[in-house]
Scaffold this active site. Sequence first.
Site, PDB file in Angstrom:
ATOM      1  N   LEU A  52       7.623  -2.298   3.745  1.00  5.90           N
ATOM      2  CA  LEU A  52       8.769  -2.789   2.975  1.00  5.90           C
ATOM      3  C   LEU A  52       9.982  -1.897   3.157  1.00  5.90           C
ATOM      4  CD1 LEU A  52       7.271  -4.005  -0.409  1.00  5.90           C
ATOM      5  CD2 LEU A  52       8.078  -5.362   1.547  1.00  5.90           C
TER       6      LEU A  52
ATOM      7  N   ASP B  48       0.856  -1.189   0.000  1.00  4.78           N
ATOM      8  CA  ASP B  48       0.000   0.000   0.000  1.00  4.78           C
ATOM      9  C   ASP B  48       0.893   1.241   0.000  1.00  4.78           C
ATOM     10  OD1 ASP B  48      -2.000   1.865   0.410  1.00  4.78           O
ATOM     11  OD2 ASP B  48      -2.673   1.080   2.334  1.00  4.78           O
ATOM     12  N   SER B  49       1.191   1.798   1.171  1.00  2.00           N
ATOM     13  CA  SER B  49       2.056   2.982   1.233  1.00  2.00           C
ATOM     14  C   SER B  49       3.528   2.624   1.028  1.00  2.00           C
ATOM     15  CB  SER B  49       1.901   3.672   2.590  1.00  2.00           C
ATOM     16  OG  SER B  49       2.506   2.883   3.605  1.00  2.00           O
ATOM     17  N   GLY B  50       3.868   1.341   1.220  1.00  2.00           N
ATOM     18  CA  GLY B  50       5.247   0.899   1.084  1.00  2.00           C
ATOM     19  C   GLY B  50       6.066   1.061   2.352  1.00  2.00           C
TER      20      GLY B  50
HETATM   21  P1  IMP Z   1       2.048  -0.432   3.727  1.00  2.00           P
HETATM   22  O1  IMP Z   1       3.124  -0.436   4.758  1.00  2.00           O
HETATM   23  O2  IMP Z   1       1.233   0.844   3.731  1.00  2.00           O
HETATM   24  O3  IMP Z   1       2.519  -0.792   2.334  1.00  2.00           O
HETATM   25  O4  IMP Z   1       0.951  -1.489   4.160  1.00  2.00           O
HETATM   26  C1  IMP Z   1       1.267  -2.797   4.321  1.00  2.00           C
HETATM   27  C2  IMP Z   1       0.299  -3.526   5.220  1.00  2.00           C
HETATM   28  O5  IMP Z   1      -0.889  -2.775   5.533  1.00  2.00           O
HETATM   29  C3  IMP Z   1      -0.176  -4.765   4.505  1.00  2.00           C
HETATM   30  O6  IMP Z   1       0.700  -5.826   4.729  1.00  2.00           O
HETATM   31  C4  IMP Z   1      -1.558  -4.959   5.094  1.00  2.00           C
HETATM   32  O7  IMP Z   1      -1.483  -5.757   6.262  1.00  2.00           O
HETATM   33  C5  IMP Z   1      -2.039  -3.569   5.447  1.00  2.00           C
HETATM   34  N1  IMP Z   1      -2.919  -3.047   4.371  1.00  2.00           N
HETATM   35  C6  IMP Z   1      -2.632  -2.118   3.448  1.00  2.00           C
HETATM   36  N2  IMP Z   1      -3.659  -1.918   2.610  1.00  2.00           N
HETATM   37  C7  IMP Z   1      -4.640  -2.758   3.001  1.00  2.00           C
HETATM   38  C8  IMP Z   1      -5.971  -3.059   2.497  1.00  2.00           C
HETATM   39  O8  IMP Z   1      -6.482  -2.510   1.499  1.00  2.00           O
HETATM   40  N3  IMP Z   1      -6.654  -4.003   3.177  1.00  2.00           N
HETATM   41  C9  IMP Z   1      -6.159  -4.652   4.268  1.00  2.00           C
HETATM   42  N4  IMP Z   1      -4.923  -4.435   4.745  1.00  2.00           N
HETATM   43  C10 IMP Z   1      -4.176  -3.487   4.118  1.00  2.00           C
END
Ligand code: IMP
Length: 185
Positions: A120, A115-117
């Site tokens: 990672l 999503d936002s990264g």
């Molecule tokens: P990031 O760090 O924003 O890339 O988000 C990563 C984590 O957020 C993922 O591994 C999910 O557990 C959670 N996440 C992000 N987007 C969604 C969504 O649309 N539905 C459910 N979980 C999400």
Amino acid sequence: MPDSLLTLRRTGGRQLARIVYDEATIAARVAEMGEEIAGVYPDGGEPLLVLGLLKGSFIFLSDLVRHIPRPLHVDFIVASSYGSGTTSSGRVSLLYDPSTSLENKHIILVEDIVDSGTTLSRLVPMLEERGPKSLEICTLLHKHIAAHLVREPKWVGFDAPNEFLIGYGLDHSEDFRNLPFIGSL
Ligand code: IMP
Ligand code: MG
């Protein structure tokens, strides 16, 4: 039981906006991804560790590894960047660290969704420090909205719409992980 009733029973009566990827679509793509991965690490000579990010990747990972026809090991890491809502807090906390050594192994980090990264960007440098032979990311879903990604996933199941998705491991406040398909709230 009709599908719509089955769904409502699984969601505790709550309506989903729509089904985004149904069971058959997910199964076909996950099988393909397993074959693609096996093609990159063809023989059983070099150790391969499939490292799942809990909790969201648990169903994807368990389906995926059954489609990678070569020896491999499995471990998990728990990182949490989300609270109980639907927006990112921007922070990542490590709640469980893998006990398996990463040194000189090919690592595939398995994510449910990018999503936002933030997750990672925090995890990749940390895992790199442990001296893996290679480190690649495999994600079921990619929203392609991250401003800066420390590393692009090598394998992406689906380019996902920018909606809050649930099911097949993904939750909203811990609900909906057991849906066999992926839906939008
Ligand atoms: P990031 O760090 O924003 O890339 O988000 C990563 C984590 O957020 C993922 O591994 C999910 O557990 C959670 N996440 C992000 N987007 C969604 C969504 O649309 N539905 C459910 N979980 C999400
Ligand atoms: Mg989550």
